[in-house]
Scaffold this active site. Structure first.
Site, PDB file in Angstrom:
ATOM      1  N   CYS A   1     -10.919  -1.711  14.654  1.00  0.00           N
ATOM      2  CA  CYS A   1     -11.179  -3.145  14.816  1.00  0.00           C
ATOM      3  C   CYS A   1     -11.340  -3.551  16.282  1.00  0.00           C
ATOM      4  O   CYS A   1     -11.997  -4.547  16.571  1.00  0.00           O
ATOM      5  CB  CYS A   1     -10.077  -3.962  14.170  1.00  0.00           C
ATOM      6  SG  CYS A   1      -9.888  -3.606  12.421  1.00  0.00           S
TER       7      CYS A   1
ATOM      8  N   GLU B   1     -13.441 -13.150  -6.145  1.00  0.00           N
ATOM      9  CA  GLU B   1     -12.103 -12.914  -6.698  1.00  0.00           C
ATOM     10  C   GLU B   1     -10.980 -13.271  -5.721  1.00  0.00           C
ATOM     11  O   GLU B   1      -9.805 -13.186  -6.078  1.00  0.00           O
ATOM     12  CB  GLU B   1     -11.977 -11.441  -7.133  1.00  0.00           C
ATOM     13  CG  GLU B   1     -12.006 -10.414  -6.001  1.00  0.00           C
ATOM     14  CD  GLU B   1     -13.411 -10.048  -5.521  1.00  0.00           C
ATOM     15  OE1 GLU B   1     -14.373 -10.728  -5.919  1.00  0.00           O
ATOM     16  OE2 GLU B   1     -13.549  -9.096  -4.726  1.00  0.00           O
TER      17      GLU B   1
ATOM     18  N   LYS C   1     -15.509 -10.180   7.816  1.00  0.00           N
ATOM     19  CA  LYS C   1     -14.445 -10.991   7.209  1.00  0.00           C
ATOM     20  C   LYS C   1     -14.991 -12.320   6.694  1.00  0.00           C
ATOM     21  O   LYS C   1     -14.407 -12.942   5.813  1.00  0.00           O
ATOM     22  CB  LYS C   1     -13.330 -11.234   8.221  1.00  0.00           C
ATOM     23  CG  LYS C   1     -12.532  -9.974   8.570  1.00  0.00           C
ATOM     24  CD  LYS C   1     -11.483  -9.656   7.519  1.00  0.00           C
ATOM     25  CE  LYS C   1     -10.855  -8.288   7.737  1.00  0.00           C
ATOM     26  NZ  LYS C   1      -9.996  -7.882   6.624  1.00  0.00           N
TER      27      LYS C   1
ATOM     28  N   SER D   1      -7.545   1.511  -2.301  1.00  0.00           N
ATOM     29  CA  SER D   1      -6.267   0.853  -2.522  1.00  0.00           C
ATOM     30  C   SER D   1      -6.507  -0.501  -3.186  1.00  0.00           C
ATOM     31  O   SER D   1      -7.426  -1.232  -2.815  1.00  0.00           O
ATOM     32  CB  SER D   1      -5.558   0.646  -1.185  1.00  0.00           C
ATOM     33  OG  SER D   1      -4.518  -0.279  -1.350  1.00  0.00           O
TER      34      SER D   1
ATOM     35  N   CYS E   1      -8.474  -2.236   3.901  1.00  0.00           N
ATOM     36  CA  CYS E   1      -8.313  -3.386   4.803  1.00  0.00           C
ATOM     37  C   CYS E   1      -9.641  -3.849   5.354  1.00  0.00           C
ATOM     38  O   CYS E   1      -9.770  -4.961   5.829  1.00  0.00           O
ATOM     39  CB  CYS E   1      -7.457  -3.031   6.011  1.00  0.00           C
ATOM     40  SG  CYS E   1      -5.953  -2.250   5.576  1.00  0.00           S
TER      41      CYS E   1
ATOM     42  N   GLU F   1     -15.963 -11.305   3.355  1.00  0.00           N
ATOM     43  CA  GLU F   1     -14.818 -10.988   2.504  1.00  0.00           C
ATOM     44  C   GLU F   1     -14.166 -12.250   1.945  1.00  0.00           C
ATOM     45  O   GLU F   1     -13.810 -12.319   0.765  1.00  0.00           O
ATOM     46  CB  GLU F   1     -13.772 -10.189   3.292  1.00  0.00           C
ATOM     47  CG  GLU F   1     -12.590  -9.736   2.441  1.00  0.00           C
ATOM     48  CD  GLU F   1     -11.483  -9.066   3.254  1.00  0.00           C
ATOM     49  OE1 GLU F   1     -11.224  -9.521   4.391  1.00  0.00           O
ATOM     50  OE2 GLU F   1     -10.878  -8.113   2.755  1.00  0.00           O
TER      51      GLU F   1
ATOM     52  N   GLU G   1       1.977   1.731  -3.433  1.00  0.00           N
ATOM     53  CA  GLU G   1       0.879   2.259  -4.250  1.00  0.00           C
ATOM     54  C   GLU G   1       0.731   3.772  -4.029  1.00  0.00           C
ATOM     55  O   GLU G   1       0.537   4.531  -4.981  1.00  0.00           O
ATOM     56  CB  GLU G   1      -0.427   1.536  -3.897  1.00  0.00           C
ATOM     57  CG  GLU G   1      -1.611   1.974  -4.750  1.00  0.00           C
ATOM     58  CD  GLU G   1      -2.925   1.305  -4.347  1.00  0.00           C
ATOM     59  OE1 GLU G   1      -2.909   0.417  -3.479  1.00  0.00           O
ATOM     60  OE2 GLU G   1      -3.956   1.705  -4.908  1.00  0.00           O
TER      61      GLU G   1
ATOM     62  N   GLU H   1       0.828  -1.207   0.000  1.00  0.00           N
ATOM     63  CA  GLU H   1       0.000   0.000   0.000  1.00  0.00           C
ATOM     64  C   GLU H   1       0.868   1.265   0.000  1.00  0.00           C
ATOM     65  O   GLU H   1       0.504   2.276  -0.605  1.00  0.00           O
ATOM     66  CB  GLU H   1      -0.934  -0.022   1.211  1.00  0.00           C
ATOM     67  CG  GLU H   1      -2.196   0.779   0.974  1.00  0.00           C
ATOM     68  CD  GLU H   1      -3.279   0.529   2.015  1.00  0.00           C
ATOM     69  OE1 GLU H   1      -3.379  -0.601   2.539  1.00  0.00           O
ATOM     70  OE2 GLU H   1      -4.016   1.472   2.304  1.00  0.00           O
TER      71      GLU H   1
END
Lengths: 595, 160
Positions: A501, A365, A357, A318, A298, A360, A281, A278
């Site tokens: 979190c 993908e 999560k 990102s 994230c 996710e 990037e 990141e």
């Protein structure tokens, strides 16, 4: 400054203070249920009734403003009887499933029933039977247990700015739910699970993945590895009676080894790799001149929020996967090669403070290695549940160390679990990447804040404008300001949950307060353990982590290499807000109602 | 998702134009939904989604309002919607018998539409015409002092 009398005691309070708060100041704890100070006060449950002298009926203390010369009685026999009756009425339309309910012994309704000493159900009548919604990978909704407190509505609308819940239908059939009382899958629900953390009963809970993990642990053909998220190590202790924010990393690792995991790794290692990619990037965007701001990605709930509500901004997200997915992708490639294990036999479990999560890891993908990056996720609560099932007492565990090669993390990786942590971790690496100089002072107090914060940091030729948004509600305000041109940023961290979190939807549920701000403060205190661990670390920057250096040397090459892009980067989609047709529902066996 | 017919497409265009004046304003949802119901005859799921998206209001809010007020219908209604008043005065003067009679004569239950699309039956709260109880409301018209013969006359009249 109104002066009033509560149960004969004279006191003075600030203008605007409720009778409930005033009573608390003099040690009178008026019971509440729906109330969550500064977030939700619909006065719908009526268990906080009090009698004001001279008024014909009782009033709910949670919305009754203290006034000059008011005489309030909080526990006359009539008041106590009225409150008790309100609880009995709620129970008359509530399933008696306490023994099999996820919230058994941590339920606010159950607690009230105990407090009022309710021994039988005098009131019987109709009961609502709504379908259970367990279609989403993250959140299960069981409206029969809804007590219409509206907290889910308030948190989703005001805190998260998503707004999938409202009071729907009318009269006895009224219930808090999404449109059409349909599935969350038909809505732009971001699966943050914040509604779970404020639900006073078991009407909202996470999808249970413990059975799937037990099964994997039992399967001799599988090599089962586990990654623990940054925010777990300072919260799992709560379930075992440790003070808030106690760092129990060593004991947690020992407990996981005893549960039967073949290798115990640190997701903070994945976080370090996320930072490597990141930061690279961001440096590229700075050279290219945009698009700005670069949003962290994230947090899967934030990503889904952006995809649903701001699809025009998905290029600003990102391209780097979250630590969970990066860890999984590396486990099935890098680790498989290093350990000489067929990736088809590797089963990756993650323990996260999160219910999103679970969603996710199922995103189509997320399988760049040819295998699912991650196979199952457990929330902090489910992890505790498994330890209870196994009879493993965290307090009795010795301190043990993570396994290699994916068990060592820098301090930067550890603070990912706190709001502002990802930003700070990234700044530590970006600074050195852009300036080529060593960063002496690694801490960035500018981005450590419980309040919304933006900062400008000089980095070589660039003056980097950064911001941290805690919660999607704050993210929405920030984006609107950026779109209007009022604000300008290069780099923005967004975490969907209040306090980051450590306040995630999968964390232990804390019902000891009816004050939302105290809830958030409780969550923020959990982060203390993370900053503490960061200070003790030998390596505090992701790019100085020897395990990360070795990973790039032996396997990935350099940040942004073709292999890194293939395995560790991802893409996003623009989403419709609402499903045009209802999804087919599963049939649920009607549970036996003992009454 | 079923493809929209040309007629439906035109109705949605009409709705989009009608919603224009409500955009960016607060407290307009009920008015907007009433207009949507006038255009479509009722408020199916797709129409509610259209209203939510156009006005950038959460769909749950739209549904909350639609499911609360009995003036909104989420199922198709007949050309003539016969509403039997269930207010106290009408009730004691035989509204329930009237409702049953209407169901028997039309072969319909409340919420259903007759095969020819002409009739549907509903109940309503007090219409304020207690002096004429029992009352049946059809559109903006009130029919008072209703009985068995009155029902026959009314149905015959509406069929023409």
């Amino acid at each position: 400054m109104p002066r009033l009398w509560i149960d004969g005691q004279e006191l003075e309070v600030e203008q605007g203070v409720t009778v409930l708060e005033a009573a608390r100041k003099i040690g009178i704890d008026i019971p509440t249920l729906c109330y969550l100070k500064d977030l939700n006060a619909p006065a719908s449950c009526r268990v906080c009734l009090v009698q004001v002298e001279g008024r014909p009926t009782m009033d709910p203390a949670c919305v009754l403003e203290a006034q000059e010369n008011m005489h309030v009685l909080t526990h006359t026999p009539e008041v106590v009887a009225a409150r008790k009756q309100m609880v009995e009425l709620l129970l008359s339309d509530h399933p008696f499933e306490c023994l099999t309910c996820e919230r058994n012994l941590n339920c606010e309704l159950q607690r009230l029933a105990k407090r009022f000493g309710i021994r039988d159900i005098r009131l019987e009548g109709s009961r609502n039977h709504f379908p259970v919604d367990d279609l989403s990978p993250s959140v299960v909704r069981e409206p029969d247990k809804c007590i219409r407190c509206r907290r889910c509505i308030s948190i989703c609308e005001y805190q998260q700015a998503v707004g999938i819940y409202r009071m729907i239908e009318r009269s006895f059939n009224a219930v808090a739910g999404p449109a059409f009382n349909g599935s969350l899958m038909e809505t732009p629900c971001i699966y943050c699970g914040q509604c779970i953390t404020v639900c006073p009963t078991g009407a909202l809970r996470e999808q249970d993945s413990t059975a799937r993990v037990w099964e994997a642990l039992q399967n001799p053909d599988l090599h089962v590895i586990v990654q623990t998220a940054p925010a777990i190590r300072s919260t799992i202790g709560e379930e075992f009676g440790y003070p808030i924010g106690t760092d129990v990393t060593g004991k947690m690792v020992a407990a996981l080894k005893r549960l039967g995991f073949d290798r115990v790794f640190d997701d903070c290692f994945g976080a370090d790799v996320t930072i490597m990619e990141e930061a690279r990037e961001l440096a590229e965007r700075l050279e290219r001149g945009g698009p700005f701001p670069q949003f962290t990605a994230c947090c899967p709930s934030w990503v889904r929020f952006c995809e649903s509500f701001y699809p025009d901004l998905i290029d600003n997200l990102s391209a780097v996967k979250s630590p969970q997915q990066i860890f999984g992708a590396l486990a099935k490639t890098y680790y498989a090669r290093e350990a000489g294990i067929d990736p088809a036999r590797i089963f990756v479990v993650s323990i996260m403070p999160c219910v999103s999560k679970k969603y996710e890891l199922l995103r189509p993908e997320m399988n760049a290695s040819g295998f699912r990056d991650v196979d199952a996720e457990l929330s902090t609560r489910e992890f505790a549940q498994m330890l209870f099932q196994a009879g493993i007492d965290l307090r009795k565990m010795p301190d043990e160390a993570y396994d290699s090669p994916m068990g060592y993390a820098s301090g930067a990786g550890v603070i990912f679990g706190s709001t502002g942590g990802v930003m700070e971790a990234a700044l530590r690496t970006v600074y050195e990447m852009l300036t080529g100089e060593e960063l002496e002072q690694v801490e960035f107090p500018e981005v450590r804040s419980e309040e919304y914060k933006d900062a400008e940091i000089q980095m070589g030729q660039y003056r980097l404008k950064a911001a941290v948004a805690r919660g999607t509600g704050e993210a929405r305000r920030l984006i609107e300001a950026v779109l209007k041109g009022e604000k300008e940023y290069h780099f923005v961290e967004v975490m969907a949950c209040p306090a980051g979190c450590v306040g995630g939807g999968g964390q232990p549920i804390y019902i000891e307060t009816n004050d939302w701000n105290e809830q958030v403060a409780h969550r923020s205190r959990r982060a203390g353990g993370l900053y503490e661990q960061d200070r003790r670390k030998e390596f505090r920057k992701s790019h100085t982590n020897p395990s990360v250096i070795k990973l790039y040397q032996d396997f990935l090459g350099h940040p942004g290499s073709d292999l890194a892009r293939q395995l560790l980067h991802t893409s996003y989609v623009s989403r419709k807000l609402y499903a045009p047709e209802p999804l087919p529902r599963k049939e649920h066996k009607q549970k036996v109602q003992p009454l | 998702m079923a493809v929209k017919s040309a007629r439906e497409t035109e109705l949605y265009h009409q709705l989009t134009r009608a919603l224009e004046k409500y955009k960016g304003k607060s407290g307009v949802l009920i008015a907007a939904l009433q207009e949507a119901q006038q255009i479509f005859g009722y408020l199916p799921r797709q129409v509610m989604i259209h209203v939510a998206n156009e006005l950038t209001i959460p769909l749950a809010e739209v549904y909350s309002v639609v499911s609360f007020y009995s003036l909104f219908s989420t199922v198709p209604v007949g050309l003539h919607r016969l509403e039997v008043c269930m207010g106290t005065a009408c009730y004691v003067r035989g509204a329930e018998k009237l409702l049953q009679g209407l169901q028997d004569k039309l072969g319909l239950k409340p919420g259903e539409v007759s095969a020819d699309g002409r009739f549907s039956i509903a109940t309503t709260r007090c219409t304020g015409a207690c002096g004429a109880a029992p009352v049946i409301k059809v559109g903006d018209e009130l029919y008072g002092g209703m009985n068995e013969e009155g029902l026959d006359r009314l149905i015959k009249e509406l069929k023409q």
